[in-house]
Design a protein around this motif. Structure first.
Motif, PDB file in Angstrom:
ATOM      1  N   VAL A  30     -33.483  21.634  18.264  1.00 17.67           N
ATOM      2  CA  VAL A  30     -33.671  21.994  19.670  1.00 17.67           C
ATOM      3  C   VAL A  30     -33.881  20.732  20.493  1.00 17.67           C
ATOM      4  O   VAL A  30     -34.203  19.675  19.967  1.00 17.67           O
ATOM      5  CB  VAL A  30     -34.863  22.974  19.858  1.00 17.67           C
ATOM      6  CG1 VAL A  30     -34.572  24.301  19.183  1.00 17.67           C
ATOM      7  CG2 VAL A  30     -36.157  22.383  19.345  1.00 17.67           C
ATOM      8  N   ASP A  31     -33.697  20.868  21.784  1.00 15.77           N
ATOM      9  CA  ASP A  31     -33.830  19.749  22.695  1.00 15.77           C
ATOM     10  C   ASP A  31     -35.304  19.370  22.860  1.00 15.77           C
ATOM     11  O   ASP A  31     -36.129  20.237  23.177  1.00 15.77           O
ATOM     12  CB  ASP A  31     -33.233  20.150  24.050  1.00 15.77           C
ATOM     13  CG  ASP A  31     -33.319  19.046  25.071  1.00 15.77           C
ATOM     14  OD1 ASP A  31     -32.996  17.892  24.724  1.00 15.77           O
ATOM     15  OD2 ASP A  31     -33.706  19.336  26.212  1.00 15.77           O
ATOM     16  N   PRO A  32     -35.650  18.102  22.635  1.00 14.62           N
ATOM     17  CA  PRO A  32     -37.044  17.686  22.807  1.00 14.62           C
ATOM     18  C   PRO A  32     -37.576  17.930  24.222  1.00 14.62           C
ATOM     19  O   PRO A  32     -38.730  18.332  24.388  1.00 14.62           O
ATOM     20  CB  PRO A  32     -37.026  16.190  22.492  1.00 14.62           C
ATOM     21  CG  PRO A  32     -35.807  15.983  21.670  1.00 14.62           C
ATOM     22  CD  PRO A  32     -34.816  17.018  22.122  1.00 14.62           C
ATOM     23  N   ALA A  33     -36.751  17.717  25.231  1.00 15.14           N
ATOM     24  CA  ALA A  33     -37.199  17.933  26.613  1.00 15.14           C
ATOM     25  C   ALA A  33     -37.561  19.405  26.838  1.00 15.14           C
ATOM     26  O   ALA A  33     -38.576  19.705  27.487  1.00 15.14           O
ATOM     27  CB  ALA A  33     -36.126  17.492  27.599  1.00 15.14           C
ATOM     28  N   THR A  34     -36.769  20.306  26.295  1.00 12.65           N
ATOM     29  CA  THR A  34     -37.074  21.736  26.414  1.00 12.65           C
ATOM     30  C   THR A  34     -38.383  22.047  25.701  1.00 12.65           C
ATOM     31  O   THR A  34     -39.202  22.829  26.200  1.00 12.65           O
ATOM     32  CB  THR A  34     -35.933  22.585  25.833  1.00 12.65           C
ATOM     33  OG1 THR A  34     -34.731  22.273  26.538  1.00 12.65           O
ATOM     34  CG2 THR A  34     -36.228  24.067  25.943  1.00 12.65           C
ATOM     35  N   THR A  35     -38.601  21.437  24.558  1.00 10.07           N
ATOM     36  CA  THR A  35     -39.840  21.658  23.801  1.00 10.07           C
ATOM     37  C   THR A  35     -41.045  21.208  24.620  1.00 10.07           C
ATOM     38  O   THR A  35     -42.039  21.933  24.720  1.00 10.07           O
ATOM     39  CB  THR A  35     -39.784  20.920  22.454  1.00 10.07           C
ATOM     40  OG1 THR A  35     -38.589  21.304  21.764  1.00 10.07           O
ATOM     41  CG2 THR A  35     -40.986  21.251  21.600  1.00 10.07           C
ATOM     42  N   TYR A  36     -40.959  20.027  25.217  1.00  8.27           N
ATOM     43  CA  TYR A  36     -42.047  19.550  26.081  1.00  8.27           C
ATOM     44  C   TYR A  36     -42.264  20.500  27.262  1.00  8.27           C
ATOM     45  O   TYR A  36     -43.398  20.781  27.651  1.00  8.27           O
ATOM     46  CB  TYR A  36     -41.753  18.144  26.614  1.00  8.27           C
ATOM     47  CG  TYR A  36     -42.029  17.039  25.623  1.00  8.27           C
ATOM     48  CD1 TYR A  36     -43.336  16.716  25.253  1.00  8.27           C
ATOM     49  CD2 TYR A  36     -40.999  16.301  25.071  1.00  8.27           C
ATOM     50  CE1 TYR A  36     -43.591  15.689  24.350  1.00  8.27           C
ATOM     51  CE2 TYR A  36     -41.244  15.278  24.163  1.00  8.27           C
ATOM     52  CZ  TYR A  36     -42.543  14.973  23.817  1.00  8.27           C
ATOM     53  OH  TYR A  36     -42.801  13.961  22.919  1.00  8.27           O
ATOM     54  N   SER A  50     -35.139  27.772  25.429  1.00  5.71           N
ATOM     55  CA  SER A  50     -36.596  27.819  25.621  1.00  5.71           C
ATOM     56  C   SER A  50     -37.197  29.007  24.866  1.00  5.71           C
ATOM     57  O   SER A  50     -38.313  28.919  24.341  1.00  5.71           O
ATOM     58  CB  SER A  50     -36.965  27.853  27.099  1.00  5.71           C
ATOM     59  OG  SER A  50     -36.517  29.033  27.726  1.00  5.71           O
ATOM     60  N   HIS A  51     -36.459  30.118  24.776  1.00  7.93           N
ATOM     61  CA  HIS A  51     -36.901  31.262  23.972  1.00  7.93           C
ATOM     62  C   HIS A  51     -37.029  30.849  22.513  1.00  7.93           C
ATOM     63  O   HIS A  51     -38.043  31.121  21.853  1.00  7.93           O
ATOM     64  CB  HIS A  51     -35.914  32.422  24.109  1.00  7.93           C
ATOM     65  CG  HIS A  51     -36.089  33.495  23.080  1.00  7.93           C
ATOM     66  ND1 HIS A  51     -37.054  34.467  23.189  1.00  7.93           N
ATOM     67  CD2 HIS A  51     -35.443  33.716  21.915  1.00  7.93           C
ATOM     68  CE1 HIS A  51     -36.980  35.260  22.130  1.00  7.93           C
ATOM     69  NE2 HIS A  51     -36.010  34.825  21.343  1.00  7.93           N
ATOM     70  N   LYS A  52     -36.015  30.173  22.011  1.00 10.46           N
ATOM     71  CA  LYS A  52     -36.014  29.719  20.625  1.00 10.46           C
ATOM     72  C   LYS A  52     -37.209  28.810  20.354  1.00 10.46           C
ATOM     73  O   LYS A  52     -37.920  28.977  19.359  1.00 10.46           O
ATOM     74  CB  LYS A  52     -34.704  28.987  20.316  1.00 10.46           C
ATOM     75  CG  LYS A  52     -34.592  28.482  18.897  1.00 10.46           C
ATOM     76  CD  LYS A  52     -33.250  27.821  18.662  1.00 10.46           C
ATOM     77  CE  LYS A  52     -33.130  27.309  17.243  1.00 10.46           C
ATOM     78  NZ  LYS A  52     -31.824  26.668  17.001  1.00 10.46           N
ATOM     79  N   VAL A  53     -37.460  27.876  21.241  1.00 15.69           N
ATOM     80  CA  VAL A  53     -38.580  26.947  21.082  1.00 15.69           C
ATOM     81  C   VAL A  53     -39.904  27.705  21.066  1.00 15.69           C
ATOM     82  O   VAL A  53     -40.756  27.478  20.204  1.00 15.69           O
ATOM     83  CB  VAL A  53     -38.568  25.877  22.193  1.00 15.69           C
ATOM     84  CG1 VAL A  53     -39.869  25.084  22.206  1.00 15.69           C
ATOM     85  CG2 VAL A  53     -37.378  24.946  22.031  1.00 15.69           C
ATOM     86  N   ALA A  54     -40.088  28.616  22.015  1.00 13.84           N
ATOM     87  CA  ALA A  54     -41.340  29.372  22.096  1.00 13.84           C
ATOM     88  C   ALA A  54     -41.577  30.189  20.826  1.00 13.84           C
ATOM     89  O   ALA A  54     -42.698  30.248  20.319  1.00 13.84           O
ATOM     90  CB  ALA A  54     -41.331  30.275  23.325  1.00 13.84           C
ATOM     91  N   VAL A  55     -40.536  30.794  20.296  1.00 11.83           N
ATOM     92  CA  VAL A  55     -40.667  31.581  19.063  1.00 11.83           C
ATOM     93  C   VAL A  55     -41.006  30.667  17.891  1.00 11.83           C
ATOM     94  O   VAL A  55     -41.913  30.950  17.099  1.00 11.83           O
ATOM     95  CB  VAL A  55     -39.389  32.399  18.781  1.00 11.83           C
ATOM     96  CG1 VAL A  55     -39.434  33.041  17.407  1.00 11.83           C
ATOM     97  CG2 VAL A  55     -39.195  33.461  19.859  1.00 11.83           C
TER      98      VAL A  55
END
Length: 70
Positions: A30-36, A50-55
């Motif tokens: 996943v994109d580090p910026a999206t994770t931050y 962002s859904h993927k990161v949150a999950v």
């Protein structure tokens, strides 16, 4: 999962594993910026990456679709 994590709990979870946000993002593709942005609350994790990161961080219940299998 034992419950939904807050952003602070997700950061603590990463710290417990000895992982940076960059490492987590790289490991999960996943994109580090999206994770931050998810961790800071700028993105809510409603759809897309962002859904993927949150999950994956345990901040949201949901399914992360696997599009690699055909």
């Amino acid at each position: 999962m034992h419950g939904i994590r807050t952003a602070a709990q997700a950061r603590a979870w990463l710290d417990q594993q000895g992982k940076s946000v960059q490492e987590f993002a790289r490991e999960h593709g996943v994109d580090p910026a999206t994770t931050y942005q998810v961790l800071s609350g700028r993105k809510k994790g409603r759809r897309g990456e962002s859904h993927k990161v949150a999950v994956l961080l345990g901040m949201k219940e949901g399914i992360v679709p696997d599009y690699t299998t055909g």
